[in-house]
Design a protein around this motif. Sequence first.
Motif, PDB file in Angstrom:
ATOM      1  N   TRP A  29       0.833  -1.205   0.000  1.00  0.00           N
ATOM      2  CA  TRP A  29       0.000   0.000   0.000  1.00  0.00           C
ATOM      3  C   TRP A  29       0.864   1.250   0.000  1.00  0.00           C
ATOM      4  N   ARG A  30       0.287   2.339  -0.483  1.00  0.00           N
ATOM      5  CA  ARG A  30       0.837   3.663  -0.210  1.00  0.00           C
ATOM      6  C   ARG A  30       0.233   4.157   1.103  1.00  0.00           C
ATOM      7  N   VAL A  31       0.974   4.999   1.805  1.00  0.00           N
ATOM      8  CA  VAL A  31       0.513   5.504   3.101  1.00  0.00           C
ATOM      9  C   VAL A  31       0.718   7.007   3.186  1.00  0.00           C
ATOM     10  N   ILE A  32      -0.330   7.706   3.574  1.00  0.00           N
ATOM     11  CA  ILE A  32      -0.221   9.104   3.988  1.00  0.00           C
ATOM     12  C   ILE A  32      -0.096   9.077   5.501  1.00  0.00           C
ATOM     13  N   ALA A  33       1.043   9.484   6.008  1.00  0.00           N
ATOM     14  CA  ALA A  33       1.326   9.417   7.443  1.00  0.00           C
ATOM     15  C   ALA A  33       1.260  10.815   8.028  1.00  0.00           C
ATOM     16  N   THR A  34       0.379  11.017   9.018  1.00  0.00           N
ATOM     17  CA  THR A  34       0.253  12.343   9.605  1.00  0.00           C
ATOM     18  C   THR A  34       0.805  12.367  11.025  1.00  0.00           C
ATOM     19  N   GLY A  35       1.180  13.563  11.463  1.00  0.00           N
ATOM     20  CA  GLY A  35       1.662  13.744  12.827  1.00  0.00           C
ATOM     21  C   GLY A  35       2.276  15.122  12.983  1.00  0.00           C
ATOM     22  N   ARG A  38      10.206  12.605  12.936  1.00  0.00           N
ATOM     23  CA  ARG A  38       9.793  11.195  12.981  1.00  0.00           C
ATOM     24  C   ARG A  38       9.118  10.772  11.680  1.00  0.00           C
ATOM     25  N   LEU A  39       8.305  11.645  11.126  1.00  0.00           N
ATOM     26  CA  LEU A  39       7.676  11.311   9.849  1.00  0.00           C
ATOM     27  C   LEU A  39       8.722  11.197   8.748  1.00  0.00           C
ATOM     28  N   GLN A  40       9.697  12.084   8.761  1.00  0.00           N
ATOM     29  CA  GLN A  40      10.755  12.001   7.755  1.00  0.00           C
ATOM     30  C   GLN A  40      11.551  10.707   7.896  1.00  0.00           C
ATOM     31  N   ALA A  41      11.786  10.281   9.134  1.00  0.00           N
ATOM     32  CA  ALA A  41      12.477   9.008   9.351  1.00  0.00           C
ATOM     33  C   ALA A  41      11.669   7.851   8.769  1.00  0.00           C
ATOM     34  N   LEU A  42      10.343   7.929   8.873  1.00  0.00           N
ATOM     35  CA  LEU A  42       9.482   6.895   8.306  1.00  0.00           C
ATOM     36  C   LEU A  42       9.565   6.904   6.779  1.00  0.00           C
ATOM     37  N   VAL A  43       9.587   8.097   6.198  1.00  0.00           N
ATOM     38  CA  VAL A  43       9.742   8.216   4.740  1.00  0.00           C
ATOM     39  C   VAL A  43      11.092   7.655   4.310  1.00  0.00           C
ATOM     40  N   LEU A  88      10.922   3.766   4.563  1.00  0.00           N
ATOM     41  CA  LEU A  88       9.981   3.025   3.723  1.00  0.00           C
ATOM     42  C   LEU A  88       9.935   3.501   2.274  1.00  0.00           C
ATOM     43  N   GLY A  89      10.458   4.695   2.020  1.00  0.00           N
ATOM     44  CA  GLY A  89      10.517   5.193   0.650  1.00  0.00           C
ATOM     45  C   GLY A  89       9.486   6.259   0.354  1.00  0.00           C
ATOM     46  N   ALA A  90       9.929   7.323  -0.329  1.00  0.00           N
ATOM     47  CA  ALA A  90       9.045   8.442  -0.630  1.00  0.00           C
ATOM     48  C   ALA A  90       7.968   8.074  -1.635  1.00  0.00           C
ATOM     49  N   ASP A  91       8.186   7.025  -2.420  1.00  0.00           N
ATOM     50  CA  ASP A  91       7.148   6.587  -3.356  1.00  0.00           C
ATOM     51  C   ASP A  91       6.035   5.831  -2.649  1.00  0.00           C
ATOM     52  N   ALA A 111      -2.757  19.632  -0.462  1.00  0.00           N
ATOM     53  CA  ALA A 111      -1.413  19.556  -1.041  1.00  0.00           C
ATOM     54  C   ALA A 111      -0.950  18.124  -1.308  1.00  0.00           C
ATOM     55  N   LEU A 112      -1.824  17.152  -1.156  1.00  0.00           N
ATOM     56  CA  LEU A 112      -1.411  15.765  -1.389  1.00  0.00           C
ATOM     57  C   LEU A 112      -0.918  15.577  -2.821  1.00  0.00           C
ATOM     58  N   PRO A 113       0.199  14.875  -3.010  1.00  0.00           N
ATOM     59  CA  PRO A 113       0.650  14.561  -4.372  1.00  0.00           C
ATOM     60  C   PRO A 113      -0.390  13.713  -5.093  1.00  0.00           C
ATOM     61  N   GLU A 114      -0.390  13.785  -6.391  1.00  0.00           N
ATOM     62  CA  GLU A 114      -1.393  13.090  -7.198  1.00  0.00           C
ATOM     63  C   GLU A 114      -1.459  11.601  -6.877  1.00  0.00           C
TER      64      GLU A 114
END
Length: 250
Positions: free
Chosen positions: A27-33, A38-43, A46-49, A70-73
């Motif tokens: 899955w793709r995930v939109i992670a909020t916080g 910490r979110l950048q560490a998750l990216v 797991l990968g920006a894609d 602002a979510l990417p397409e």
Amino acid sequence: MSKTALITGATSGFGAATARRFVAAGWRVIATGRRADRLQALVDELGADQVHAAVFDIRDAQAMNAAMDALPEAFRGIDLLVNNAGLAQGTKPAQDARLDDWQRMIDTNVTALVTLTRRVLPLLIERRGAIVNISSTAANYPYAGGNVYGGTKAFVSQFSLGLRSDLHGTGVRVTTLEPGMAETEFTLVRTHGDQAASDALYQGAQPMTAQDIADTIHWIATLPPHLNINRLEMMPVSQSFAGFQVARGA
């Protein structure tokens, strides 16, 4: 075609574990916080894609709407909303509790949850998606000091049943997950950072883990689309129902 999950409170605990579980399943995930690091560490892990970090305080409706706009397409088609962001704050009885702790719980556990849910509902209806709302056994069993926290989680459980009714015929599934004792940063927040109190609570109890909850959310979300889990209560074997309180005279 890859599906997308929006997971709130993904900087630690249930949210971070759930993000990892869904990415592992493709899955793709939109992670909020709130905590950008910490979110950048998750990216990075797991990968920006696969993971998009949406940094905002869930209580800030304006910031939430801006992040959604602002979510990417590649992340705009949301198939699953996991309303995980929430907290317990304070351990004192109602007569001694801090009003700002109560307000923060209401703002986070209730107001922010319904605001984001309302924003995402049209997308979920369009894609016949699903909602998993994280409630708590505190919604069902009162305990000393649980006052407003238990009340907010009871709201989450009842709101979920109302959503399920309103979404009848749309194909959108709604589940309330009600965990009991699970070892995360939850108790540190509840006790305002008292590590000793947190350690004492979990010592020898074999509590559930964030991974247990993540695996359960993934199971719920990937059931055949004609099945709905209305509500699911979970506890570790070491935990059961609270006893009655009895005050005795001298």
